[in-house]
Design a protein around this motif. Structure first.
Motif, mmCIF file in Angstrom:
data_model
loop_
_atom_site.group_PDB
_atom_site.id
_atom_site.type_symbol
_atom_site.label_atom_id
_atom_site.label_comp_id
_atom_site.label_asym_id
_atom_site.label_seq_id
_atom_site.Cartn_x
_atom_site.Cartn_y
_atom_site.Cartn_z
ATOM 1 N N UNK A 181 0.828 -1.208 0.000
ATOM 2 C CA UNK A 181 0.000 0.000 0.000
ATOM 3 C C UNK A 181 0.862 1.257 0.000
ATOM 4 N N UNK A 182 1.909 1.246 0.817
ATOM 5 C CA UNK A 182 2.784 2.410 0.909
ATOM 6 C C UNK A 182 3.473 2.678 -0.427
ATOM 7 N N UNK A 183 3.969 1.619 -1.072
ATOM 8 C CA UNK A 183 4.639 1.781 -2.361
ATOM 9 C C UNK A 183 3.672 2.298 -3.431
ATOM 10 N N UNK A 184 2.453 1.750 -3.442
ATOM 11 C CA UNK A 184 1.467 2.197 -4.423
ATOM 12 C C UNK A 184 1.087 3.656 -4.198
ATOM 13 N N UNK A 185 0.968 4.052 -2.930
ATOM 14 C CA UNK A 185 0.652 5.460 -2.647
ATOM 15 C C UNK A 185 1.794 6.364 -3.097
ATOM 16 N N UNK A 186 3.019 5.905 -2.912
ATOM 17 C CA UNK A 186 4.155 6.679 -3.403
ATOM 18 C C UNK A 186 4.128 6.838 -4.911
ATOM 19 N N UNK A 187 3.773 5.770 -5.618
ATOM 20 C CA UNK A 187 3.664 5.836 -7.087
ATOM 21 C C UNK A 187 2.565 6.818 -7.491
ATOM 22 N N UNK A 188 1.422 6.735 -6.808
ATOM 23 C CA UNK A 188 0.322 7.664 -7.106
ATOM 24 C C UNK A 188 0.764 9.111 -6.894
ATOM 25 N N UNK A 189 1.498 9.357 -5.812
ATOM 26 C CA UNK A 189 1.958 10.717 -5.524
ATOM 27 C C UNK A 189 2.858 11.244 -6.630
#
Length: 619
Positions: A110-118
């Motif tokens: 989840x953290x990695x995906x949120x970073x990608x979204x950002x």
């Protein structure tokens, strides 16, 4: 000229890389604490930790989610990603970790995906605003606004961050392809075709990750016109294809609503006002993100009973008027329209299952936060006093980061999460009372758990989960009369509740009413495929039938139980006893021998087998 262009391109790559690192550090600094958290009972169990369909990883586990919905949801791509993560997160099953999964892997995903979204939001904001530093501020707002804590800190929130990543990537590629259409007569280039093809494939995957991204074509169109100031007709062919795909996804998913949706369907006339109330609520939480939690309790029933819908519609209407009067209307229109479009599938215009609890939820804003992010980028890039504007933005972002960091602490476990709901978000939350009560029940604190279940039922008499849990408390105490009463109330609310029928059958059986137990088990088999495939249901039904003097029917059920669970010792043993009573010694011998292959040390089976063999030789 070519050298200058190359230098400019290299400069942009360096800026993008630097901002990616800085934004990544920001995301980790705010959201690192959930990496040490476990799974919640709040949907994490059914979706991940107790989802037997995720493992072992293989074609069957992956294709299963494409063939049929799971837990009322058709999000096969998300479940496929969870299956892959579960493969790597597997651990030996121990008393301390009965799931055999390391939750850190899921939180890290989840953290990695949120970073990608950002980072994708940064690239989008840069394209729209033309300002790298304004885009960085907008991306930071997207990353750390407290409404984003729920989808990032909650394992089940992967459907929001993953579908968001796919949708944002599709959007970025589509908008990049628009840059090639500046001259009306220019033919589409090969690069443009590749971009739009990949964007369409990403959009298809996003729809399969979470269907609420159906509004992405409208979001792309709004950004194209209001954000990039391009003609409305550019790229219309691609957006038309996206609209067709969105319609197909809607059609596929329309029958996958949860059964509890029928409990809180608002009258048709009230739904636009309920939608406006939800928009007003979101505007409030975006501007003042305090008192955030997992259950706001803002259901259609509550909104109608309180009469809020008669005046809260003024908030979104007023926001539209003020945006139209503003000198920076481009930025404000983007913020308002993108938020409204992103949440439109879950505003209650069409009823959906979570409205049993609330029409609004933080996670519904995840993709919609793109609107405020783009607006901030535009406002900062066009500010007259950019130094002052930048300092103010940094100050506000710092406050938001602190609040988000604090908010992540509430997601460490179910008790912390839902006690926070009761104390600071929604004191009348029946779901929070039930969930805290369930955790206390597991700890053995049954008196307090019973009180919470009763309060939940008083607030919501039709709340099946609390009725089930209350019945379970009485059952565990061997107090079967009130247990039966609770289970009967449950199946009156939901006649297709398989667990309710099964538990009712157990209560009747324990109290000696085997006829009622038999009928309850039959109902569990009739209404639930899960219980038809559950060997315990057939075994318990067989036991009740045997007690009622129906040995032939009981034997058939014992054999079904053994078929579903081949090493079911007790089913083979009891079938042998019944065969022996029916005088069918050969079948009895076969069942006893099968039981001994499972448990060779069973003295009871050995004794019966010896006695039966001796009687046969005496004859």
């Amino acid at each position: 000229m070519a050298e200058s262009s190359a230098l400019n391109s290299s400069h942009r790559v360096a800026i993008a890389g630097g901002c990616a690192v800085l934004l990544g550090v920001l995301v980790v600094a705010v959201y690192y604490r959930p990496l040490s958290y476990g799974f919640l009972k709040w949907d994490d169990e059914i979706n991940v930790s107790k989802n037997v369909r995720l493992r072992p990883l293989g074609a069957d586990s992956l294709l299963y989610f494409w063939r049929k919905p799971y837990a009322g949801l058709r999000i096969p791509v998300t479940y496929n990603v969870l299956a892959v993560v579960a493969h790597f997160a597997g651990e030996p099953i121990t008393k301390a970790n009965p799931t055999g999964l390391n939750p850190a892997w899921f939180h890290a995903t989840n953290l990695a995906l949120h970073g990608i979204c950002t980072w994708l939001v940064f690239l989008l904001a840069w394209r729209v605003s033309g300002s790298a530093w304004g885009a960085a501020a907008g991306a930071a707002l997207f990353a750390i606004h407290p409404v984003q804590v729920e989808p990032v800190a909650w394992v089940t929130g992967i459907k929001d961050v993953f579908s968001g990543a796919l949708a944002l990537a599709a959007l970025l590629l589509y908008l990049a392809s628009i840059d090639f259409d500046e001259e009306p007569q220019m033919q589409a280039t090969r690069r443009q075709l590749v971009q739009r093809t990949i964007a369409t494939l990403l959009y298809i995957l996003a729809l399969a990750a979470k269907p609420s991204v159906v509004t992405l074509p409208a979001i792309a169109w709004v950004i194209q016109m209001a954000g990039m100031r391009r003609p409305w007709h550019q790229g219309l062919g691609v957006l038309a294809i996206w609209l067709i795909l969105a319609g197909l996804a809607t059609q596929v998913n329309k029958d996958q609503q949860q059964d509890d949706i029928v409990l809180d369907v608002a009258p048709g006339w009230s739904r636009p006002l309920i939608a406006a109330d939800a928009l007003a609520f979101y505007a409030y939480k975006l501007a003042l993100p305090l008192g955030l939690g997992a259950d706001y309790g803002r259901s259609p029933r509550l909104v109608l009973s309180q009469g809020w819908l008669w005046w809260t519609w003024l908030v979104p209407v007023g926001a539209v008027v003020l945006a139209g009067l503003s000198r920076q209307r481009r930025a404000w229109w983007l913020a308002l329209l993108l938020v409204a479009l992103a949440v439109s599938p879950v505003l209650g215009l069409v009823p959906f299952g979570f409205q049993l609890y609330s029409t609004v939820a933080d996670r519904y804003l995840y993709l919609g936060m793109l609107g405020p992010a783009l607006a901030l980028a535009i406002l900062l890039s066009s500010a007259r006093r950019q130094l002052l504007a930048g300092a103010l933005a940094v100050f506000v972002l710092a406050l938001l980061a602190v609040q988000s960091f604090r908010q992540t602490g509430y997601w460490r476990d179910d008790v912390a999460l839902f006690r926070h709901v009761l104390e600071a978000v929604n004191p009348r939350s029946f779901v929070a009372r039930n969930n805290v009560g369930f955790c206390l029940q597991e700890r053995g604190e049954t008196v307090e758990a019973e009180r919470l279940f009763r309060e939940a039922i008083a607030l919501r008499p039709q709340y099946g989960d609390a009725l089930l849990n209350l019945g379970n408390i009485y059952y565990d105490r061997q107090d079967f009369v009130p247990a039966i009463e609770a289970y009967r109330r449950l199946i009156e609310v939901d006649p297709r509740h398989g667990q309710g029928w099964f538990n009712l059958g157990n209560s009747y059986s324990k109290s000696g009413d085997f006829a009622a137990a038999r009928d309850a088990y039959r109902q569990a088999l009739a209404v639930s495929l899960r219980f038809r495939n559950d060997p315990r249901t057939h075994f318990n039904l067989a036991f009740a039938m045997a007690e009622l003097g129906e040995p032939a029917a009981a034997v058939a059920e014992y054999q079904l139980a053994a078929k579903l669970l081949p090493r079911f010792f007790e089913a083979h043993y009891r079938a042998g006893v019944l065969y022996e009573g029916l005088g069918r010694k050969a079948e009895a011998l076969a069942e006893y021998r099968q039981a001994l292959t499972i448990n060779p040390n069973s003295q009871a089976v050995q004794a019966r087998l010896s006695a039966l063999a001796g009687a046969s030789s005496g004859e």
